[in-house]
Design an enzyme around this catalytic site. Structure first.
Site, short mmCIF file in Angstrom:
data_model
loop_
_atom_site.label_atom_id
_atom_site.label_comp_id
_atom_site.label_asym_id
_atom_site.label_seq_id
_atom_site.Cartn_x
_atom_site.Cartn_y
_atom_site.Cartn_z
N SER A 98 0.93 -1.37 -0.07
CA SER A 98 0.25 -0.05 0.04
C SER A 98 0.68 1.24 -0.02
CB SER A 98 -0.93 0.14 1.13
OG SER A 98 -1.73 1.15 1.20
N ASP A 244 -6.08 2.43 -3.45
CA ASP A 244 -7.27 2.24 -3.03
C ASP A 244 -7.68 3.60 -2.33
OD1 ASP A 244 -5.53 1.77 -0.77
OD2 ASP A 244 -6.35 0.15 -0.16
MG MG Z 1 -3.46 1.64 0.13
#
Ligand code: MG
Length: 459
Positions: A98, A244
């Protein structure tokens, strides 16, 4: 990695070839395969340098236990989550760290609906540490095939949730900064499909993250902010390393923290879905409550963490969630954070209202936010929290995660032990900066005083 524990708040994370090695990840793959038992899982990864090594290791581990795997290659986390659901897989394994620095990598495990597993992590840890891996016979091994085109399917699905023709009429100019990572595989293409003019910075895929760190914090977004301004663009969007989360930049080059854009999305959602439930962690601004109250939404506060928000949405059948860090969960698409879905929603609201994002944000209630931290040894965290709770008895306090205190002047402070560092974090907000600074100072010194007392008692 400490014994007995693999998963943290965001799956397994560690530095490459130190905390995470190929042989260890293969064993993790076998533990996941043993947990799922002869099922069919999707595997994919973000843009990090170690991704092929770890994806291959995961697939080897899964196949060795009899699980079949489909390999989707490089894609954003929400693209992979959508593909798991869309293709009917039993689950998925995503190799990503991430927003962590480039030397990190990590592993997320998701269910058949694309939502990350939570308490089941312990079962996988038990299989891993207690040598309970069940390898398949030579004639029952799993097989692997490739799954192409998931980026196209994902973009196609997002477009179904907005009105592309309406957005296209506006000919918006949008600047994209996907931090040399997987957001580049979908965001520019989605924007062109929505009739936008696209300018990309940090557009080449490069796992060393040469353009900026993968965390979309304001100090990392100066280049996109100045580009939006210099080109007189309508909007900027910056993603984290696995796309995301998305952070937006207004036409004047202002970087908006996630609360503000989420409030815009929530307001529009509530205007179309009266009395709807909205899920948000206690770290979110009071702005979210103000907007929910003004538009008849039922706000549900949760502990901090995206998996908790997703699970709560699922449990309560809520269709919208949001976090202050730029994570928006749009249930009609999928109940997970999704940077490109958020982008499409923002453009849709701009097109429908005919207004700039800067105007939509300027009309919201305004809060001044200040953050602080207090050093606190791991073994004192619980005690400090107890003593602090005693001290604030009688005030309007929530104990959902750490303690959050709401005051009558609409100011608030959240004190929370960090899950990863030996510190307590403080987030204060108020209608003016002086008050939020004062809250951070007041509660930092309260915490320090308690800690000093705790430490001198032991001497
Ligand atoms: Mg992320």
């Amino acid at each position: 990695m400490s014994s007995g524990k693999l998963f943290g708040t965001n799956g397994i994370r560690g530095t490459v070839n130190k905390e995470l090695t190929a042989d260890m990840v293969a064993k993790v793959g076998s533990a996941i395969g043993t947990f799922f038992k002869n099922k069919n899982l999707l595997v994919g990864h973000d843009a990090r340098t170690s991704n092929k090594i770890f994806s291959n290791a995961i697939i080897a581990g899964l196949n060795s236990t009899g699980c079949d795997a489909s390999f989707a290659g490089m894609a954003s986390t929400p693209t992979l989550q959508f593909a798991v659901k869309n293709h009917g897989f039993d689950g998925g394994v995503i190799v990503t760290a991430s927003h962590n620095p480039p030397e990190y990598n990590g592993i997320k495990v998701v269910w058949n609906d694309g939502i990350e597993i939570s308490h089941e992590q312990e079962k996988i840890e038990n299989i891993y540490f207690q040598e309970k891996i069940q390898l398949a016979n030579w004639n029952k091994l799993g097989t692997t095939q490739n799954l192409p085109n998931i980026n196209e399917e994902y973009i196609g699905e997002i477009k179904k949730h907005v009105n592309p023709a309406k957005i296209a009429l506006k000919h918006y100019h949008v600047v994209v900064d996907a931090a040399n990572s997987v957001g580049n595989l979908t965001a520019p293409r989605l924007l062109r499909d929505l009739g936008c003019k696209v300018t990309s910075i940090n557009a080449n895929i490069d796992g060393t993250f040469p353009g900026r760190p993968p965390e979309p914090r304001p100090e990392n977004l100066r280049e996109i902010a100045s580009t939006v301004k210099a080109l007189d663009a309508d909007l900027g969007v910056a993603f984290d390393g696995d796309a995301d989360r998305s952070i937006f930049i207004g036409d004047g080059g202002e970087v908006y923290w996630g609360d503000k854009t989420f409030a815009v999305i929530m307001k529009n959602f509530l205007m179309e879905n009266t009395n709807a439930k909205v899920v948000t962690p206690v770290s979110s601004s009071t702005l979210i409550k103000d907007v929910a109250d003004a538009h008849g939404g039922e706000l549900i506060w949760t502990k901090v963490g995206s998996v908790t928000v997703s699970q709560t949405m699922k449990k309560l059948d809520a269709q919208l969630g949001g976090e202050e860090n730029g994570g928006v969960f749009y249930g009609p698409h999928q109940a997970v954070r999704d940077g490109c879905m958020t982008l499409a929603l923002i453009l849709s609201i701009m097109a429908t209202t005919g207004r700039k994002l800067s105007d939509l944000i300027a009309e919201q209630p305004q809060y001044f936010i200040e953050k602080g931290k207090v050093a606190c040894p791991e073994d004192k965290k619980e005690e400090l929290l107890e003593k602090l709770t005693d001290e604030v008895k009688g005030l309007n306090v929530s104990k959902i995660d750490g303690i959050k205190i709401w005051f009558d002047d609409k100011s608030a402070i959240l004190l929370r032990p960090s899950g990863t560092e030996p510190i307590f974090r403080l987030y204060a907000e108020a209608k003016n900066q002086k008050r939020s600074l004062q809250l951070v100072e007041e509660y930092s010194s309260k915490a320090e005083k308690i800690l000093n007392a705790l430490q001198s008692n032991r001497k």
